[in-house]
Design a protein around this motif. Structure first.
Motif, PDB file in Angstrom:
ATOM      1  N   PHE A 114      68.089  60.571  36.481  1.00  0.00           N
ATOM      2  CA  PHE A 114      68.012  61.540  37.330  1.00  0.00           C
ATOM      3  C   PHE A 114      66.881  62.285  37.792  1.00  0.00           C
ATOM      4  O   PHE A 114      66.235  61.673  37.624  1.00  0.00           O
ATOM      5  CB  PHE A 114      69.012  62.997  36.779  1.00  0.00           C
ATOM      6  N   ASP A 146      72.071  67.404  30.499  1.00  0.00           N
ATOM      7  CA  ASP A 146      74.123  66.754  29.669  1.00  0.00           C
ATOM      8  C   ASP A 146      74.055  67.194  28.618  1.00  0.00           C
ATOM      9  O   ASP A 146      74.205  66.251  27.821  1.00  0.00           O
ATOM     10  CB  ASP A 146      74.107  65.785  29.979  1.00  0.00           C
ATOM     11  N   HIS A 162      68.551  73.957  33.741  1.00  0.00           N
ATOM     12  CA  HIS A 162      69.870  73.239  35.108  1.00  0.00           C
ATOM     13  C   HIS A 162      69.031  72.329  34.551  1.00  0.00           C
ATOM     14  O   HIS A 162      69.603  71.384  33.648  1.00  0.00           O
ATOM     15  CB  HIS A 162      67.918  73.616  36.042  1.00  0.00           C
ATOM     16  N   SER A 192      74.507  69.635  32.930  1.00  0.00           N
ATOM     17  CA  SER A 192      75.171  68.084  32.964  1.00  0.00           C
ATOM     18  C   SER A 192      74.625  66.898  34.337  1.00  0.00           C
ATOM     19  O   SER A 192      74.549  65.767  34.084  1.00  0.00           O
ATOM     20  CB  SER A 192      76.463  68.401  33.579  1.00  0.00           C
ATOM     21  N   ASP A 193      74.008  67.580  35.052  1.00  0.00           N
ATOM     22  CA  ASP A 193      73.490  66.633  36.224  1.00  0.00           C
ATOM     23  C   ASP A 193      71.716  66.561  35.844  1.00  0.00           C
ATOM     24  O   ASP A 193      71.317  65.476  36.021  1.00  0.00           O
ATOM     25  CB  ASP A 193      72.859  67.440  37.663  1.00  0.00           C
TER      26      ASP A 193
END
Length: 183
Positions: A160, A87, A79, A83-84
């Motif tokens: 993020f 990345d 995870h 990309s979230d």
């Protein structure tokens, strides 16, 4: 001890020192939910240490493969690479290049530039010189260093998961370099 770099004698042989990757690591700590720390490391790195005649001539550079992240949980690591989050397709590496080294004895400071995904910011690391020792098996001499510092994720566009992950990432590097062979 003096911090006057112009008069500080270097305890290291001038030349290009090679990284000992088997005795070096890049580690980090970040808060999760603001209440606990998650620790991790990056498994793949390259680094160079150039020692000149004077402290002003010392240069350090390092490249870390961000896909080599290891937090001890394979699902979380996948995870983090996605990309979230990091990345790693767009940000495959993190690089550091020193711009100034100062200090004396065991306590040093290294100023430099850290680049993650095309964003470069100044980062200062506190460096502890662990010493210089000859390895009995082959006679090579190794120098050890610990460097610590921190970055703010948002300064590198890594904003993020606010609230889930802390803003500050603490960095600890344990590095060994092998003395160049004297001709």
């Amino acid at each position: 001890m003096t911090n006057d770099t112009a008069t500080t004698a270097l305890p290291l042989t001038p030349g290009q020192w090679a990284l000992d990757p088997f005795h070096s690591s890049v580690n980090f700590t970040i808060r999760h939910l603001g209440i606990a720390k998650v620790r991790g490391r990056f498994e793949r790195l390259e680094a160079e240490l150039f020692v000149g005649e004077r402290v002003e001539d010392v240069r350090v550079s390092a490249t870390v493969d961000l896909a080599s992240v290891d937090t001890g949980n394979p699902d979380r690591d996948a995870h983090v690479r996605a990309s979230d989050l990091l990345d790693v397709e767009k940000r495959p590496t993190m690089t550091y290049r020193s711009t100034r080294v100062s200090g004396a004895g065991e306590d040093w400071t290294m100023e430099g530039e850290l680049t993650i995904g095309g964003v470069t910011r100044p980062v200062t690391l506190a460096v502890e010189f662990g010493g210089l020792v000859e390895v009995p098996m082959d006679g090579s001499r190794h120098a050890g260093f610990e460097a610590t510092g921190e970055i703010r994720r948002s300064e590198f566009g890594l904003d993020f998961a606010p609230g889930l992950l802390g803003e500050v990432v603490k960095i600890q590097l344990d590095m060994q370099f092998v003395e160049p062979k004297v001709a």
